[in-house]
Design a protein around this motif. Structure first.
Motif, PDB file in Angstrom:
ATOM      1  N   SER A  17       0.820  -1.133  -0.116  1.00  0.00           N
ATOM      2  CA  SER A  17      -0.028  -0.090   0.054  1.00  0.00           C
ATOM      3  C   SER A  17       0.910   1.231   0.053  1.00  0.00           C
ATOM      4  CB  SER A  17      -0.969   0.100   1.284  1.00  0.00           C
ATOM      5  OG  SER A  17      -1.939  -1.050   1.200  1.00  0.00           O
ATOM      6  N   ASN A  18       2.133   1.372  -0.932  1.00  0.00           N
ATOM      7  CA  ASN A  18       2.933   2.395  -0.855  1.00  0.00           C
ATOM      8  C   ASN A  18       2.758   3.153  -2.219  1.00  0.00           C
ATOM      9  OD1 ASN A  18       5.232   4.166  -1.210  1.00  0.00           O
ATOM     10  ND2 ASN A  18       6.487   2.566  -0.265  1.00  0.00           N
ATOM     11  N   ALA A  19       1.744   4.150  -2.084  1.00  0.00           N
ATOM     12  CA  ALA A  19       1.318   4.849  -3.266  1.00  0.00           C
ATOM     13  C   ALA A  19       2.587   5.526  -4.042  1.00  0.00           C
ATOM     14  CB  ALA A  19       0.418   5.958  -2.942  1.00  0.00           C
ATOM     15  N   SER A  23       3.654   4.849  -7.846  1.00  0.00           N
ATOM     16  CA  SER A  23       3.847   5.961  -8.725  1.00  0.00           C
ATOM     17  C   SER A  23       5.153   5.947  -9.320  1.00  0.00           C
ATOM     18  CB  SER A  23       3.608   7.545  -7.855  1.00  0.00           C
ATOM     19  OG  SER A  23       2.233   7.286  -7.418  1.00  0.00           O
ATOM     20  N   ASP A  24       6.248   5.723  -8.439  1.00  0.00           N
ATOM     21  CA  ASP A  24       7.497   5.633  -9.065  1.00  0.00           C
ATOM     22  C   ASP A  24       7.900   4.442 -10.309  1.00  0.00           C
ATOM     23  OD1 ASP A  24       8.340   7.768  -7.663  1.00  0.00           O
ATOM     24  OD2 ASP A  24       9.178   6.529  -6.194  1.00  0.00           O
ATOM     25  N   THR A  25       6.867   3.468 -10.439  1.00  0.00           N
ATOM     26  CA  THR A  25       7.385   2.583 -11.278  1.00  0.00           C
ATOM     27  C   THR A  25       6.510   2.976 -12.740  1.00  0.00           C
ATOM     28  OG1 THR A  25       4.857   1.244 -11.080  1.00  0.00           O
ATOM     29  CG2 THR A  25       7.114   0.681  -9.688  1.00  0.00           C
ATOM     30  N   PHE A  26       5.828   4.100 -12.876  1.00  0.00           N
ATOM     31  CA  PHE A  26       5.199   4.350 -14.039  1.00  0.00           C
ATOM     32  C   PHE A  26       6.105   5.623 -14.561  1.00  0.00           C
ATOM     33  CE2 PHE A  26       1.678   2.690 -11.936  1.00  0.00           C
ATOM     34  CZ  PHE A  26       0.957   1.810 -13.030  1.00  0.00           C
ATOM     35  N   ALA A  27       6.212   5.622 -15.961  1.00  0.00           N
ATOM     36  CA  ALA A  27       6.658   6.645 -16.899  1.00  0.00           C
ATOM     37  C   ALA A  27       5.546   7.809 -16.682  1.00  0.00           C
ATOM     38  CB  ALA A  27       6.581   6.243 -18.352  1.00  0.00           C
ATOM     39  N   THR A  28       6.013   9.136 -17.008  1.00  0.00           N
ATOM     40  CA  THR A  28       5.387  10.244 -16.680  1.00  0.00           C
ATOM     41  C   THR A  28       3.984  10.406 -17.348  1.00  0.00           C
ATOM     42  OG1 THR A  28       7.491  11.577 -16.598  1.00  0.00           O
ATOM     43  CG2 THR A  28       5.658  12.789 -16.835  1.00  0.00           C
ATOM     44  N   VAL A  43      -0.081  11.370 -11.812  1.00  0.00           N
ATOM     45  CA  VAL A  43      -1.049  11.920 -10.980  1.00  0.00           C
ATOM     46  C   VAL A  43      -2.221  11.261 -10.913  1.00  0.00           C
ATOM     47  CG1 VAL A  43      -2.408  13.932 -10.110  1.00  0.00           C
ATOM     48  CG2 VAL A  43       0.182  14.201 -10.745  1.00  0.00           C
ATOM     49  N   ALA A  44      -2.803  11.137 -12.246  1.00  0.00           N
ATOM     50  CA  ALA A  44      -4.177  10.380 -12.428  1.00  0.00           C
ATOM     51  C   ALA A  44      -4.065   8.698 -12.024  1.00  0.00           C
ATOM     52  CB  ALA A  44      -4.520  10.529 -13.955  1.00  0.00           C
ATOM     53  N   ILE A  45      -2.816   8.228 -12.495  1.00  0.00           N
ATOM     54  CA  ILE A  45      -2.811   6.830 -11.950  1.00  0.00           C
ATOM     55  C   ILE A  45      -2.813   6.719 -10.369  1.00  0.00           C
ATOM     56  CG2 ILE A  45      -1.182   4.945 -11.957  1.00  0.00           C
ATOM     57  CD1 ILE A  45      -0.503   5.961 -14.880  1.00  0.00           C
ATOM     58  N   ARG A  46      -1.891   7.692  -9.880  1.00  0.00           N
ATOM     59  CA  ARG A  46      -1.988   7.636  -8.403  1.00  0.00           C
ATOM     60  C   ARG A  46      -3.479   7.817  -7.694  1.00  0.00           C
ATOM     61  NH1 ARG A  46       2.036   9.185  -4.336  1.00  0.00           N
ATOM     62  NH2 ARG A  46       1.179   9.538  -2.442  1.00  0.00           N
ATOM     63  N   GLU A  47      -4.102   8.711  -8.239  1.00  0.00           N
ATOM     64  CA  GLU A  47      -5.401   8.885  -7.892  1.00  0.00           C
ATOM     65  C   GLU A  47      -6.287   7.633  -8.017  1.00  0.00           C
ATOM     66  OE1 GLU A  47      -6.616  12.449  -9.912  1.00  0.00           O
ATOM     67  OE2 GLU A  47      -5.470  13.924  -8.521  1.00  0.00           O
TER      68      GLU A  47
END
Length: 106
Positions: A17-19, A23-28, A43-47
């Protein structure tokens, strides 16, 4: 199980559960497709991920994976607070420059 490091990091962050780590695994400008919705950009992926975790308290457990160049397909058992739990879902990752550029969950 044989998965690229970035995919292992995705599932580790998801299970922990480490947002931030997830998030760091995804390209911008990565894109995620899930349940008929499309989420573009970190940002949208994290949300999307935070909302899904909060709503269903799900956990995913990779069962098997196949790698074909930049494409990685992972079948995972997903259980949580949702009808029909647990289910087996397919996670189709596209990896570019060491990051997840696309993820389709079916």
């Amino acid at each position: 199980m044989d998965m690229p490091d970035i995919v292992n990091l995705y599932f580790d962050a998801d299970s922990g559960s480490n947002a931030d780590a997830l998030s760091d695994t995804f390209a911008t400008e990565a894109v995620v497709g899930d349940e008929g919705s499309r989420h573009q950009g970190v940002v949208a992926i994290r949300e999307w991920w935070v909302a899904a975790k909060r709503a269903t308290q799900y956990a995913s457990e990779p069962l098997e994976s196949t790698i074909d160049g930049s494409k990685v397909l992972v079948r995972a058992k997903v259980s949580g607070q949702f009808p029909g739990s647990p289910v087996t879902l397919s996670y189709a990752f596209t990896i570019e420059n060491g990051k997840i550029a696309r993820l389709e969950i079916r």
